[in-house]
Design an enzyme around this catalytic site. Structure first.
Site, PDB file in Angstrom:
ATOM      1  N   TYR A  17       0.709  -1.168  -0.208  1.00 38.18           N
ATOM      2  CA  TYR A  17       0.104  -0.047   0.167  1.00 38.18           C
ATOM      3  C   TYR A  17       0.873   1.325   0.069  1.00 38.18           C
ATOM      4  O   TYR A  17       0.429   2.227  -0.485  1.00 38.18           O
ATOM      5  CB  TYR A  17      -1.015   0.063   1.187  1.00 38.18           C
ATOM      6  CG  TYR A  17      -1.987  -1.094   0.998  1.00 38.18           C
ATOM      7  CD1 TYR A  17      -3.526  -0.405   0.189  1.00 38.18           C
ATOM      8  CD2 TYR A  17      -2.151  -2.242   1.443  1.00 38.18           C
ATOM      9  CE1 TYR A  17      -4.237  -1.424   0.300  1.00 38.18           C
ATOM     10  CE2 TYR A  17      -3.047  -3.055   1.115  1.00 38.18           C
ATOM     11  CZ  TYR A  17      -4.301  -2.632   0.736  1.00 38.18           C
ATOM     12  OH  TYR A  17      -5.175  -3.479   0.427  1.00 38.18           O
ATOM     13  N   GLU A  32      -7.859  -7.612   5.222  1.00 38.40           N
ATOM     14  CA  GLU A  32      -7.137  -8.542   4.675  1.00 38.40           C
ATOM     15  C   GLU A  32      -6.302  -9.496   5.766  1.00 38.40           C
ATOM     16  O   GLU A  32      -5.965 -10.484   5.415  1.00 38.40           O
ATOM     17  CB  GLU A  32      -6.379  -7.985   3.553  1.00 38.40           C
ATOM     18  CG  GLU A  32      -6.817  -7.570   2.312  1.00 38.40           C
ATOM     19  CD  GLU A  32      -6.186  -6.386   1.520  1.00 38.40           C
ATOM     20  OE1 GLU A  32      -4.957  -6.071   1.872  1.00 38.40           O
ATOM     21  OE2 GLU A  32      -6.811  -5.712   1.088  1.00 38.40           O
TER      22      GLU A  32
END
Length: 400
Positions: free
Chosen positions: A98, A140
């Protein structure tokens, strides 16, 4: 929740950023793949990058998330986030990636919008990004924990123990853990990712529904060969699997993921599919039949013709095993005499949709959109209509 200062900035700049987002996302991907070409080679779907669908899906999700933050600050688009999180988990995405996305995305925003991106604007949109990223990272992590794997460590080797030609363009691959370890459990409707080595050295990843689990060990996936039409290229992974994978070969397969799963309740169920979308229907029907479910089940399927309909015989057998089930099948170009009401496109007008029905849709977006509209018109609540899309979900923001 956005800080009050950032919320004001995002609200003021959302029209500008929203208008430019379709320009920003291609620049983002270009910058990221130039810096790290292995991401395009081994993680992102090259076909979806080439036709722009991945960029449009990213643009839609960012705009929808930002819009909800400023318009409904007490509500989070969890349905949208869950869909993305399951797809990310099936790819083995990890939290550190990310940061890579943030760096290139904000460089793209600055490149496209120029001087309009003041430090205040950059800080506000950085807050939007990390709120979305943080929510996804947490989701996640939970998915990895539930699957019993370390973050991102979703891959294992599966031996092909059989292959069936369902139709000229659909093949079923019967898989078994190569190391003979227990197969991870899955919920009816979930999918796995398959990492496929290609002749140019790339390892492209695609998702396929688990169409069958005939015993406690084997898992079956059914792959439709994608033949390009209208100038679109052939599917490089589906054609590679069809042409080269045979019994005895080994595939790299992920743990099962997917948020469109059959619920455990007792409400009536409507399963609607078109084409290869029937893999999800077959998985759910097999579970209902195996558990002797007394639920009212209505199956709706649309296909081009009898010869292109995968699992046509299996669908009938599974419906017959259930105590309260019926199937309605349409063929656009039937090869045998057929009632006119079941020729052409699927039309639910003559089908009884019981009160309290929960619907599961899988197939091309135009088909699912049509079925969804018909179900909404019949009084089925939007929250009770679930769908699965393989590839970038361009429908996601509009149905969240």
């Amino acid at each position: 929740m956005l800080s009050s200062q950032s919320a004001a900035v995002v609200r003021a700049t959302l029209p500008v950023v929203g208008a430019a987002i379709d320009e920003i996302t291609p620049v983002f991907y270009r910058r990221m793949f130039t810096a790290q070409p292995e991401l395009l080679r081994d993680l992102f779907n090259r076909g979806n990058q080439a036709d722009g669908t991945q960029a449009r899906a990213l643009a839609g999700s960012i705009a929808a998330f930002a819009g909800m933050l400023v318009e409904n600050p007490g509500r989070r688009p969890d349905a949208m986030l869950a869909r993305i999180a399951h797809k990310h988990a099936s790819l083995g995405i990890t939290a550190d990636q990310y940061t890579i996305v943030q760096r290139h995305l904000f460089a793209a925003i600055a490149e496209v919008l120029g001087d309009a991106v003041t430090p205040e604007v950059a800080a506000a949109w950085d807050e939007v990004y990390w709120l979305m990223a943080g929510a996804l990272i947490a989701m996640e992590a939970r998915l990895y924990a539930e699957a019993g794997v370390a973050d991102g460590d979703v891959w294992s080797q599966w031996k092909v123990v059989g292959r069936l030609e369902e139709t000229p363009d659909v093949a079923t691959f019967m898989l078994r853990p190569a190391d003979r370890s227990p197969s991870p459990p899955f919920k009816p409707g979930q999918y796995v990712s398959v990492r496929c080595p290609l002749p140019d050295g790339a390892n492209q990843i695609r998702q396929y529904s688990l169409s069958c689990a005939p015993n406690g060990t084997d898992r079956w996936i059914s792959v439709k060969r994608v033949n390009g039409t209208g100038g679109a290229p052939d599917g490089e992974v589906s054609n590679r699997l069809h042409a080269n994978v045979k019994e005895g070969d080994v595939l790299t397969v992920s743990a099962p993921f997917g948020d469109t799963v059959l619920d455990d309740g007792e409400s009536p169920v409507l399963l609607a599919s078109a084409g290869i979308g029937c893999t999800q229907t077959i998985s759910m029907l097999a579970h209902l039949a195996a558990t002797g479910s007394p639920r009212r089940v209505v199956v709706v399927h649309a296909d081009a013709a009898e010869s292109t309909h995968p699992f046509r015989t299996e669908l009938g057998l599974l419906v017959d095993k259930l105590s309260d089930a019926e199937a309605h099948i349409w063929y656009e170009h039937p090869e045998n005499p057929r009632p006119s009401q079941y020729t052409g496109l699927a039309d639910l007008a003559g089908i009884d949709v019981p009160e309290g029905t929960r619907a599961y849709l899988c197939g091309p977006v135009p088909f699912m959109s049509s079925v969804r509209e018909q179900l909404l018109g019949r009084g089925v609540a939007a929250s009770r209509i679930h769908y699965e899309v393989f590839g970038p979900d361009l429908w996601l923001a509009s149905t969240t």
